[in-house]
Write a protein that holds these residues in place. Structure first.
Motif, mmCIF file in Angstrom:
data_model
loop_
_atom_site.group_PDB
_atom_site.id
_atom_site.type_symbol
_atom_site.label_atom_id
_atom_site.label_comp_id
_atom_site.label_asym_id
_atom_site.label_seq_id
_atom_site.Cartn_x
_atom_site.Cartn_y
_atom_site.Cartn_z
ATOM 1 N N VAL A 126 0.852 -1.189 0.000
ATOM 2 C CA VAL A 126 0.000 0.000 0.000
ATOM 3 C C VAL A 126 0.889 1.241 0.000
ATOM 4 O O VAL A 126 2.051 1.195 0.413
ATOM 5 N N ASP A 127 0.339 2.337 -0.480
ATOM 6 C CA ASP A 127 1.085 3.591 -0.558
ATOM 7 C C ASP A 127 0.799 4.503 0.628
ATOM 8 O O ASP A 127 1.700 5.176 1.138
ATOM 9 N N THR A 128 -0.457 4.531 1.055
ATOM 10 C CA THR A 128 -0.910 5.488 2.067
ATOM 11 C C THR A 128 -1.852 4.802 3.037
ATOM 12 O O THR A 128 -2.619 3.919 2.646
ATOM 13 N N VAL A 129 -1.799 5.232 4.294
ATOM 14 C CA VAL A 129 -2.654 4.668 5.343
ATOM 15 C C VAL A 129 -3.513 5.776 5.946
ATOM 16 O O VAL A 129 -2.999 6.842 6.298
ATOM 17 N N PHE A 130 -4.796 5.500 6.068
ATOM 18 C CA PHE A 130 -5.724 6.395 6.764
ATOM 19 C C PHE A 130 -6.259 5.655 7.986
ATOM 20 O O PHE A 130 -6.690 4.503 7.879
ATOM 21 N N CYS A 131 -6.259 6.304 9.137
ATOM 22 C CA CYS A 131 -6.828 5.707 10.339
ATOM 23 C C CYS A 131 -7.856 6.656 10.930
ATOM 24 O O CYS A 131 -7.515 7.767 11.348
ATOM 25 N N CYS A 132 -9.109 6.218 10.936
ATOM 26 C CA CYS A 132 -10.210 7.030 11.460
ATOM 27 C C CYS A 132 -10.863 6.356 12.658
ATOM 28 O O CYS A 132 -12.036 6.585 12.956
ATOM 29 N N LEU A 133 -10.118 5.504 13.337
ATOM 30 C CA LEU A 133 -10.638 4.824 14.518
ATOM 31 C C LEU A 133 -10.832 5.805 15.660
ATOM 32 O O LEU A 133 -10.023 6.713 15.860
ATOM 33 N N GLY A 134 -11.888 5.611 16.422
ATOM 34 C CA GLY A 134 -12.107 6.474 17.571
ATOM 35 C C GLY A 134 -13.427 6.170 18.243
ATOM 36 O O GLY A 134 -14.414 5.848 17.582
ATOM 37 N N THR A 135 -13.430 6.254 19.555
ATOM 38 C CA THR A 135 -14.654 6.036 20.309
ATOM 39 C C THR A 135 -14.646 6.999 21.490
ATOM 40 O O THR A 135 -13.873 7.952 21.515
ATOM 41 N N THR A 136 -15.502 6.774 22.445
ATOM 42 C CA THR A 136 -15.514 7.554 23.680
ATOM 43 C C THR A 136 -15.427 6.597 24.852
ATOM 44 O O THR A 136 -15.674 5.396 24.705
ATOM 45 N N ARG A 137 -15.078 7.138 25.988
ATOM 46 C CA ARG A 137 -15.014 6.306 27.201
ATOM 47 C C ARG A 137 -16.369 5.671 27.475
ATOM 48 O O ARG A 137 -16.462 4.488 27.836
ATOM 49 N N ARG A 138 -17.441 6.428 27.273
ATOM 50 C CA ARG A 138 -18.788 5.914 27.526
ATOM 51 C C ARG A 138 -19.131 4.775 26.564
ATOM 52 O O ARG A 138 -19.652 3.731 26.967
ATOM 53 N N GLU A 139 -18.845 4.960 25.274
ATOM 54 C CA GLU A 139 -19.158 3.929 24.289
ATOM 55 C C GLU A 139 -18.305 2.680 24.485
ATOM 56 O O GLU A 139 -18.782 1.561 24.298
ATOM 57 N N ALA A 140 -17.043 2.873 24.850
ATOM 58 C CA ALA A 140 -16.142 1.733 25.038
ATOM 59 C C ALA A 140 -16.549 0.892 26.237
ATOM 60 O O ALA A 140 -16.375 -0.327 26.248
#
Length: 214
Positions: free
Chosen positions: A63-77
């Motif tokens: 792969v050439d490029t990596v995108f990371c859009c992972l994310g949550t909140t303490r409440r959701e986790a």
């Protein structure tokens, strides 16, 4: 930038970014590991496993490029440990996978206020995540630090719904931002032939790049 890796494609920013990548003629293939199957798209390969790390392990091509859009909140986790796993461990694993596959540019969604020395748990974990990615030695690393994100989620976050009108009135980097604008800015930044190193984009800078890339 012909072949890209993206994690967090089922989220608010990631969903917009996935659609933009699929529409972008300069993108040949999108590898989108996820916990659950994603809606099929023309260019997308979607290895999926309840353990995202196992889905990442299924990716073998370059792969050439990596995108990371992972994310949550303490409440959701639900627990601090689960939050750290989602917002630190899996982000770091995404970076390591990208490096293993030969990528030279990683773009990641962090948060305004990210600081590894913050007394606030959320900001501290985000800051520690950023430091871990810096330590990976990426030739080029772009860190997006949006303020409050606006957009339609599968599940509403009560605090964000309550505070959204206030954040819409704030100036500069504090002003809330549409998730699609963050995605547009990340794609624009990835397509630019900029100098190597670390770039940090706050909400004001993300909006400016979104206007340029729209």
């Amino acid at each position: 930038m012909s072949r890209v890796l993206i994690t967090g494609a089922s989220g608010l920013v990631g969903g917009h970014l996935l659609r933009l990548l699929n529409e972008e003629p300069r993108i040949g293939e999108i590898i989108a590991p996820s916990r659950k199957p994603l809606t099929p798209m023309d260019k997308m390969f979607n290895p999926h496993d309840p353990q995202l790390t196992d889905a990442l392990a299924q990716v073998t091509g370059p792969v050439d490029t990596v995108f990371c859009c992972l994310g949550t909140t303490r409440r959701e986790a639900g627990t601090k440990e689960a939050f750290v796993h989602a917002d630190f461990t899996l982000v770091v694993d995404t970076g390591l996978t990208g490096l293993r596959l030969g990528a030279t540019h990683m773009l990641v969604v962090s948060a305004m206020g990210a600081n590894a020395h913050s007394p606030f748990f959320y900001n501290r974990v985000k800051g520690e995540m950023e430091e871990a990615l810096r330590a990976q030695g990426w030739p080029r690393l772009t860190i997006a630090r949006p303020s409050m994100l606006l957009g339609e989620r599968n599940k509403n976050r009560f605090n964000e719904s309550l505070l959204a009108p206030l954040f819409g009135l704030l100036p500069g980097k504090w002003k809330s931002i549409q998730a699609r604008d963050v995605a547009l800015a990340m794609l624009h930044e990835a397509l630019m032939d900029n100098a190597p190193g670390v770039t940090i984009l706050d909400s004001a800078e993300l909006r400016a790049r979104a206007r340029t890339g729209a």
